[in-house]
Design a protein around this motif. Structure first.
Motif, PDB file in Angstrom:
ATOM      1  N   SER A 263       4.972  11.924  -9.347  1.00  8.08           N
ATOM      2  CA  SER A 263       5.485  10.575  -9.110  1.00  8.08           C
ATOM      3  C   SER A 263       4.345   9.581  -8.966  1.00  8.08           C
ATOM      4  O   SER A 263       4.412   8.452  -9.466  1.00  8.08           O
ATOM      5  N   GLY A 264       3.263  10.010  -8.303  1.00  6.61           N
ATOM      6  CA  GLY A 264       2.087   9.152  -8.169  1.00  6.61           C
ATOM      7  C   GLY A 264       1.438   8.863  -9.512  1.00  6.61           C
ATOM      8  O   GLY A 264       0.976   7.744  -9.759  1.00  6.61           O
ATOM      9  N   ILE A 265       1.400   9.871 -10.396  1.00  6.93           N
ATOM     10  CA  ILE A 265       0.820   9.650 -11.728  1.00  6.93           C
ATOM     11  C   ILE A 265       1.635   8.631 -12.506  1.00  6.93           C
ATOM     12  O   ILE A 265       1.102   7.708 -13.129  1.00  6.93           O
ATOM     13  N   LEU A 266       2.957   8.765 -12.461  1.00  7.56           N
ATOM     14  CA  LEU A 266       3.815   7.822 -13.173  1.00  7.56           C
ATOM     15  C   LEU A 266       3.695   6.419 -12.591  1.00  7.56           C
ATOM     16  O   LEU A 266       3.675   5.426 -13.317  1.00  7.56           O
ATOM     17  N   LEU A 267       3.599   6.341 -11.257  1.00  5.46           N
ATOM     18  CA  LEU A 267       3.463   5.026 -10.633  1.00  5.46           C
ATOM     19  C   LEU A 267       2.135   4.388 -11.006  1.00  5.46           C
ATOM     20  O   LEU A 267       2.055   3.194 -11.292  1.00  5.46           O
ATOM     21  N   ALA A 268       1.057   5.200 -11.003  1.00  2.00           N
ATOM     22  CA  ALA A 268      -0.264   4.662 -11.338  1.00  2.00           C
ATOM     23  C   ALA A 268      -0.342   4.211 -12.785  1.00  2.00           C
ATOM     24  O   ALA A 268      -1.114   3.312 -13.124  1.00  2.00           O
ATOM     25  N   SER A 269       0.456   4.839 -13.657  1.00  2.10           N
ATOM     26  CA  SER A 269       0.447   4.444 -15.069  1.00  2.10           C
ATOM     27  C   SER A 269       1.389   3.288 -15.360  1.00  2.10           C
ATOM     28  O   SER A 269       1.540   2.876 -16.502  1.00  2.10           O
ATOM     29  N   GLY A 270       2.041   2.762 -14.299  1.00  2.00           N
ATOM     30  CA  GLY A 270       2.875   1.572 -14.465  1.00  2.00           C
ATOM     31  C   GLY A 270       4.318   1.870 -14.803  1.00  2.00           C
ATOM     32  O   GLY A 270       5.060   0.970 -15.167  1.00  2.00           O
ATOM     33  N   GLU A 271       4.768   3.112 -14.664  1.00  2.00           N
ATOM     34  CA  GLU A 271       6.142   3.465 -14.984  1.00  2.00           C
ATOM     35  C   GLU A 271       6.985   3.501 -13.717  1.00  2.00           C
ATOM     36  O   GLU A 271       6.511   3.850 -12.629  1.00  2.00           O
ATOM     37  N   VAL A 272       8.248   3.149 -13.862  1.00  2.00           N
ATOM     38  CA  VAL A 272       9.168   3.164 -12.731  1.00  2.00           C
ATOM     39  C   VAL A 272       9.600   4.595 -12.459  1.00  2.00           C
ATOM     40  O   VAL A 272       9.989   5.334 -13.357  1.00  2.00           O
ATOM     41  N   THR A 273       9.545   5.003 -11.187  1.00  3.89           N
ATOM     42  CA  THR A 273       9.909   6.369 -10.831  1.00  3.89           C
ATOM     43  C   THR A 273      11.161   6.427  -9.973  1.00  3.89           C
ATOM     44  O   THR A 273      11.516   7.480  -9.481  1.00  3.89           O
ATOM     45  N   GLY A 274      11.808   5.280  -9.761  1.00  2.00           N
ATOM     46  CA  GLY A 274      12.983   5.273  -8.907  1.00  2.00           C
ATOM     47  C   GLY A 274      12.627   5.096  -7.456  1.00  2.00           C
ATOM     48  O   GLY A 274      13.513   5.087  -6.607  1.00  2.00           O
ATOM     49  N   GLN A 275      11.338   4.952  -7.100  1.00  2.00           N
ATOM     50  CA  GLN A 275      10.903   4.767  -5.736  1.00  2.00           C
ATOM     51  C   GLN A 275      10.296   3.383  -5.597  1.00  2.00           C
ATOM     52  O   GLN A 275       9.482   2.971  -6.411  1.00  2.00           O
ATOM     53  N   ALA A 276      10.691   2.664  -4.545  1.00  2.00           N
ATOM     54  CA  ALA A 276      10.114   1.355  -4.293  1.00  2.00           C
ATOM     55  C   ALA A 276       8.716   1.532  -3.733  1.00  2.00           C
ATOM     56  O   ALA A 276       8.414   2.539  -3.112  1.00  2.00           O
ATOM     57  N   PRO A 277       7.815   0.545  -3.958  1.00  2.00           N
ATOM     58  CA  PRO A 277       6.484   0.623  -3.365  1.00  2.00           C
ATOM     59  C   PRO A 277       6.596   0.791  -1.846  1.00  2.00           C
ATOM     60  O   PRO A 277       7.393   0.114  -1.186  1.00  2.00           O
ATOM     61  N   GLU A 278       5.823   1.682  -1.313  1.00  2.00           N
ATOM     62  CA  GLU A 278       5.945   2.038   0.105  1.00  2.00           C
ATOM     63  C   GLU A 278       5.165   1.055   0.967  1.00  2.00           C
ATOM     64  O   GLU A 278       3.969   0.887   0.830  1.00  2.00           O
ATOM     65  N   ARG A 279       5.876   0.423   1.899  1.00  2.00           N
ATOM     66  CA  ARG A 279       5.235  -0.478   2.853  1.00  2.00           C
ATOM     67  C   ARG A 279       4.846   0.344   4.078  1.00  2.00           C
ATOM     68  O   ARG A 279       5.667   1.057   4.651  1.00  2.00           O
ATOM     69  N   THR A 280       3.603   0.250   4.465  1.00  2.00           N
ATOM     70  CA  THR A 280       3.101   1.037   5.588  1.00  2.00           C
ATOM     71  C   THR A 280       2.003   0.239   6.279  1.00  2.00           C
ATOM     72  O   THR A 280       1.871  -0.969   6.065  1.00  2.00           O
ATOM     73  N   THR A 281       1.237   0.910   7.109  1.00  2.00           N
ATOM     74  CA  THR A 281       0.077   0.277   7.743  1.00  2.00           C
ATOM     75  C   THR A 281      -1.179   1.027   7.308  1.00  2.00           C
ATOM     76  O   THR A 281      -1.113   2.181   6.849  1.00  2.00           O
ATOM     77  N   LEU A 282      -2.298   0.362   7.470  1.00  2.00           N
ATOM     78  CA  LEU A 282      -3.561   0.960   7.036  1.00  2.00           C
ATOM     79  C   LEU A 282      -3.835   2.258   7.776  1.00  2.00           C
ATOM     80  O   LEU A 282      -4.226   3.264   7.175  1.00  2.00           O
ATOM     81  N   ARG A 283      -3.622   2.252   9.092  1.00  2.00           N
ATOM     82  CA  ARG A 283      -3.891   3.459   9.885  1.00  2.00           C
ATOM     83  C   ARG A 283      -2.965   4.601   9.484  1.00  2.00           C
ATOM     84  O   ARG A 283      -3.407   5.738   9.313  1.00  2.00           O
ATOM     85  N   ARG A 284      -1.677   4.310   9.319  1.00  2.00           N
ATOM     86  CA  ARG A 284      -0.732   5.361   8.947  1.00  2.00           C
ATOM     87  C   ARG A 284      -1.024   5.882   7.541  1.00  2.00           C
ATOM     88  O   ARG A 284      -0.932   7.085   7.280  1.00  2.00           O
ATOM     89  N   PHE A 285      -1.393   4.981   6.629  1.00  2.00           N
ATOM     90  CA  PHE A 285      -1.703   5.375   5.251  1.00  2.00           C
ATOM     91  C   PHE A 285      -2.859   6.384   5.216  1.00  2.00           C
ATOM     92  O   PHE A 285      -2.756   7.445   4.591  1.00  2.00           O
ATOM     93  N   LEU A 286      -3.943   6.072   5.911  1.00  2.00           N
ATOM     94  CA  LEU A 286      -5.102   6.972   5.908  1.00  2.00           C
ATOM     95  C   LEU A 286      -4.798   8.254   6.676  1.00  2.00           C
ATOM     96  O   LEU A 286      -5.219   9.349   6.266  1.00  2.00           O
ATOM     97  N   THR A 287      -4.086   8.143   7.788  1.00  2.00           N
ATOM     98  CA  THR A 287      -3.760   9.341   8.574  1.00  2.00           C
ATOM     99  C   THR A 287      -2.911  10.315   7.779  1.00  2.00           C
ATOM    100  O   THR A 287      -3.123  11.533   7.810  1.00  2.00           O
ATOM    101  N   GLU A 288      -1.950   9.792   7.009  1.00  2.00           N
ATOM    102  CA  GLU A 288      -1.087  10.669   6.213  1.00  2.00           C
ATOM    103  C   GLU A 288      -1.862  11.346   5.091  1.00  2.00           C
ATOM    104  O   GLU A 288      -1.606  12.514   4.768  1.00  2.00           O
ATOM    105  N   ILE A 289      -2.826  10.633   4.474  1.00  2.00           N
ATOM    106  CA  ILE A 289      -3.631  11.260   3.418  1.00  2.00           C
ATOM    107  C   ILE A 289      -4.413  12.441   3.981  1.00  2.00           C
ATOM    108  O   ILE A 289      -4.412  13.548   3.421  1.00  2.00           O
ATOM    109  N   VAL A 290      -5.080  12.209   5.113  1.00  2.00           N
ATOM    110  CA  VAL A 290      -5.896  13.263   5.716  1.00  2.00           C
ATOM    111  C   VAL A 290      -5.010  14.406   6.208  1.00  2.00           C
ATOM    112  O   VAL A 290      -5.334  15.588   6.020  1.00  2.00           O
ATOM    113  N   ALA A 291      -3.854  14.076   6.810  1.00  2.00           N
ATOM    114  CA  ALA A 291      -2.958  15.124   7.310  1.00  2.00           C
ATOM    115  C   ALA A 291      -2.391  15.952   6.170  1.00  2.00           C
ATOM    116  O   ALA A 291      -2.281  17.190   6.273  1.00  2.00           O
ATOM    117  N   ARG A 292      -2.019  15.296   5.067  1.00  2.00           N
ATOM    118  CA  ARG A 292      -1.483  16.022   3.913  1.00  2.00           C
ATOM    119  C   ARG A 292      -2.530  16.975   3.349  1.00  2.00           C
ATOM    120  O   ARG A 292      -2.229  18.106   2.988  1.00  2.00           O
TER     121      ARG A 292
END
Length: 426
Positions: A263-292
């Motif tokens: 889904s990330g590849i399709l989104l990065a290439s500009g294609e619609v994946t049925g998911q809206a852009p995710e609104r988050t915060t900077l801290r949560r965004f980085l924490t989720e990347i590291v946790a994942r």
């Protein structure tokens, strides 16, 4: 097998051939002038020493033509060739009237050639040598025995003025020609960088099209596998065996992770994946990347949060993948501990990834941002840093990579927060 000659060596050889051609013209011109002055105008010249000098120039040409085929031509060799030409011209002028000879201005040709073909310091050396030669020829030379109708007397102040005029012209030639050459070199470097960026952008487009196609093709079998694993999880035999149930759940989690990546590849290439852009915060965004990433490589990474006040952003999948690629590279380099430091420097986000692995080979540091630069021998390796560098470039940031003094490597992401922030964010 075709031998590839470096551009600098090829340029040196072509410049040497140019000097050889000019020397042939000089020999022909001097020979014609000597014969015309001696026999047409009846002016007695020291024919033998002047012809001997022409013979030396012819011999030098032949030697340089033979040597050019055996070894690369350096700046020193070109400088030596021009100094020999200056010495030969000085001898010919000494034998035929010195600075009173109208051909004394040919020294400027050597200066002009040196300022174009040689390094700047070499061009200034030629100015000094030719100026000294011109000055010496104003006071020391073999006078010509001219007929009464051809005689002319040049005063010493006039000769000194000629020398000053020559030196000024030589200085201005070197000064402006070297500046023009530097400007042209800088322009060529900028054009080369722009062509390189265009080639990399085209490469990224091709990769994006390939990745997008692969993502579409893989979506269906992954969905089938996900459904099959869901059915298995409800089977009594599997539900009754905790070990099997745990393995099936792990497989379902990995399949879900693969679907998320696609889904990330399709989104990065500009294609619609049925998911809206995710609104988050900077801290949560980085924490989720590291946790994942930590769930796949438990106990290897720590996050040092120095962000200060949090900020609302839109989660950028490409940036998340770039950070994941750098973490994966650290593990492949043998890192046993990875520290991710996140901080805000005004309106700039800085992410520093430090590890205790084997470090980065010098070749990769030199060609950072170029595709397929990797110490791994598998096919397709070396794209992680290439993609990370270009993701940062698109976001208006930079990626720097270096080896740490105590061992390991450090990758630093710097990008403007405006590239991630919501339009209505404070």
């Amino acid at each position: 097998m075709i031998a590839i000659v470096p551009a600098s060596e090829d340029a040196g050889r072509r410049n040497l051939l140019l000097l050889v051609q000019l020397r042939w013209l000089a020999v022909a011109g001097q020979l014609a002038t000597i014969l015309a002055v001696q026999f047409a105008f009846g002016v007695a010249l020291p024919i033998l020493p002047m012809f001997a000098m022409l013979g030396l120039l012819i011999g030098l040409n032949l030697v340089q033509l033979l040597a050019e085929r055996r070894r690369p031509v350096t700046n020193g060799q070109l400088l030596a060739a021009l100094l020999i030409d200056i010495a030969a011209l000085s001898v010919q002028l000494y034998l035929s009237g010195g600075a009173t000879n109208p051909f004394a201005g040919l020294f400027l040709l050597q200066v002009a050639l040196g300022s174009i073909l040689l390094r700047p310091w070499s061009g200034w050396l030629l100015v000094v040598v030719t100026s000294a030669s011109f000055a010496a020829l104003t006071v020391e030379y073999r006078p010509l025995s001219l007929s009464p109708g051809m005689e002319s007397a040049l005063s010493l102040p006039h000769l000194i003025g000629n020398w000053f005029n020559f030196t000024l012209a030589a200085v201005l030639i070197v000064l402006f020609v070297t500046r023009i050459a530097r400007n042209l070199s800088e322009r060529d470097a900028r054009l080369a960088a722009m062509r390189q960026q265009a080639a990399e952008a085209e490469h990224i487009v091709r990769m994006g099209l390939l990745a997008s196609g692969a993502a579409h093709e893989l979506g269906t079998p992954l969905a089938s596998v996900s459904v099959a694993l869901g059915d298995w999880a409800r089977e009594p035999a599997i539900r009754g065996d905790p070990a099997l149930a745990a393995e099936v759940e792990d497989m379902r989690a990995e399949v879900a992770r693969c679907k998320d990546i696609l889904s990330g590849i399709l989104l990065a290439s500009g294609e619609v994946t049925g998911q809206a852009p995710e609104r988050t915060t900077l801290r949560r965004f980085l924490t989720e990347i590291v946790a994942r990433w930590d769930r796949v490589h438990p106990g290897l990474v720590t996050l040092d949060d120095a962000l200060g006040a949090d900020r609302a952003i839109v989660a950028d999948r490409a940036l998340a993948q770039a950070l994941t690629n750098v973490l994966d590279n650290a593990v492949e380099a043998g890192a046993r501990h990875i520290a991710v430091e996140a901080r805000r420097d005004g309106e700039t986000l800085t992410l520093a990834v430090r590890d205790d692995g084997a470090g980065v080979p010098p070749a990769i540091l030199t060609h950072l941002g170029k595709p397929y630069q990797s110490s791994k021998n598998r096919r397709g390796a070396g794209l992680g840093l290439f993609l990370a560098t270009n993701v940062l470039r698109v976001l208006g940031g930079t990626l720097t990579l270096s080896n740490r003094a105590g061992g390991g490597a450090e990758a630093v992401f710097r990008l403007p927060l405006a590239a991630l922030s919501l339009e209505d964010a404070p």
